[in-house]
Motif scaffolding. Structure first.
Motif, PDB file in Angstrom:
ATOM      1  N   GLY A   1      -1.944   4.236   2.109  1.00 28.58           N
ATOM      2  CA  GLY A   1      -3.169   3.526   2.444  1.00 28.58           C
ATOM      3  C   GLY A   1      -3.877   2.873   1.283  1.00 28.58           C
ATOM      4  O   GLY A   1      -4.828   2.114   1.489  1.00 28.58           O
ATOM      5  N   GLU A   2      -3.421   3.123   0.052  1.00 29.76           N
ATOM      6  CA  GLU A   2      -4.073   2.568  -1.132  1.00 29.76           C
ATOM      7  C   GLU A   2      -3.263   1.390  -1.678  1.00 29.76           C
ATOM      8  O   GLU A   2      -2.040   1.486  -1.842  1.00 29.76           O
ATOM      9  CB  GLU A   2      -4.208   3.637  -2.219  1.00 29.76           C
ATOM     10  CG  GLU A   2      -5.050   4.836  -1.818  1.00 29.76           C
ATOM     11  CD  GLU A   2      -6.517   4.473  -1.624  1.00 29.76           C
ATOM     12  OE1 GLU A   2      -6.991   3.542  -2.318  1.00 29.76           O
ATOM     13  OE2 GLU A   2      -7.179   5.111  -0.786  1.00 29.76           O
ATOM     14  N   VAL A   3      -3.965   0.281  -1.966  1.00 28.37           N
ATOM     15  CA  VAL A   3      -3.293  -0.884  -2.532  1.00 28.37           C
ATOM     16  C   VAL A   3      -2.789  -0.549  -3.932  1.00 28.37           C
ATOM     17  O   VAL A   3      -3.514   0.030  -4.748  1.00 28.37           O
ATOM     18  CB  VAL A   3      -4.242  -2.095  -2.594  1.00 28.37           C
ATOM     19  CG1 VAL A   3      -3.578  -3.265  -3.317  1.00 28.37           C
ATOM     20  CG2 VAL A   3      -4.656  -2.513  -1.193  1.00 28.37           C
TER      21      VAL A   3
ATOM     22  N   ARG B   1       0.842  -1.193   0.000  1.00 27.21           N
ATOM     23  CA  ARG B   1       0.000   0.000   0.000  1.00 27.21           C
ATOM     24  C   ARG B   1       0.878   1.243   0.000  1.00 27.21           C
ATOM     25  O   ARG B   1       1.918   1.273   0.664  1.00 27.21           O
ATOM     26  CB  ARG B   1      -0.905   0.038   1.236  1.00 27.21           C
ATOM     27  CG  ARG B   1      -1.993  -1.034   1.248  1.00 27.21           C
ATOM     28  CD  ARG B   1      -2.786  -0.995   2.548  1.00 27.21           C
ATOM     29  NE  ARG B   1      -3.828  -2.006   2.571  1.00 27.21           N
ATOM     30  CZ  ARG B   1      -5.095  -1.782   2.239  1.00 27.21           C
ATOM     31  NH1 ARG B   1      -5.470  -0.550   1.880  1.00 27.21           N
ATOM     32  NH2 ARG B   1      -5.983  -2.755   2.271  1.00 27.21           N
TER      33      ARG B   1
END
Length: 246
Positions: free
Chosen positions: A31-33, A28
């Motif tokens: 916070g984003e994959v 990530r």
């Protein structure tokens, strides 16, 4: 900085293994994959997590190890033999080795997480010289250095020494020849000597490019000096010779 390079520099995995982690959705950024390769990150402004744990860049580091015989250049040996990382303190075991020495060879082995420089140094076109001392079962023919420089035919193509010369005379019981190569093919010196009917007793690398083994004890490691690191970057080519900020 590309994400896979960031992960490799952080000691998470090799660059190739880091690409697999990204593709598997285990990484990530803020916070984003991220699952696509080629994504870039700003190490000073963005957060990177792997399997829910934050990872941070490790400082660029170069080590010289005097590898003893009987250690494998790998992180995991399926035959459970000793490995070079057994010789290193835990806080530097994340460093990839720069090329390799075979199991029974000894001498200078570099380790570093400065991947771009390592890649350039190992590229055949760069022609970085590796110097070896080969102790033989004597006596042997005096013209051996000339034959090594002329080249021999191996199963994966011709091989030749850039330079070769006697350290101790060929008529001794254990003559020693210095061999300089400009490439890093698998077991190259062993195969060259075997093709010439010469028995090798001991093979020791004494230098890699501008870095010398010196008096470093067997099994010991030291950090390269700023002068040595700069010399390696110059040897790797103009793209790597600029100063690196950490």
């Amino acid at each position: 900085m590309r994400l896979q390079k960031y992960l490799a520099r952080a000691g998470v995995a090799s660059r190739r293994a880091s690409e697999a982690l990204i593709a598997a959705g285990r990484v990530r950024v803020n916070g984003e994959v991220v699952t696509k390769l080629g994504v870039t990150v700003d190490p000073d402004a963005e957060r990177v997590d792997v399997d829910g744990r934050r990872v941070r860049l490790k400082p660029l580091l170069w080590l010289a190890l005097n590898k003893p015989p009987g250690y494998a250049c790998t992180r995991h040996d399926p035959r459970r033999r000793p490995i070079i990382y057994d010789l290193l303190p835990a806080d530097v075991r994340h460093l990839p080795h720069v090329g390799r020495l075979d199991f029974m060879s000894e001498g200078l082995l570099l380790l570093s997480n400065e991947g771009d420089v390592v890649h350039r140094l190992l590229h055949p076109g760069t022609g970085i010289e590796r110097v070896y001392h080969a102790s033989l079962r004597g006596p042997v023919a005096a013209e051996l250095p000339d034959r090594l420089q002329a080249g021999v035919a191996l199963e994966d193509g011709p091989a030749r020494a850039r330079r070769a010369g006697w350290i101790t005379p060929p008529h001794a019981s254990t003559p020693t020849v210095e061999i300089v190569l400009a490439e890093g093919r698998n077991r190259e010196i062993r195969r060259m000597l075997a093709s010439l009917g010469v028995t090798l007793r001991r093979l020791r690398r004494t230098s890699f490019g501008p870095v010398r083994l010196g008096a470093l004890a067997a099994g010991a490691a030291r950090e390269l000096s700023p002068k040595e690191r700069a010399a390696l970057r110059r040897a790797a080519g103009p793209a790597c010779s600029r100063a690196v900020t950490e």
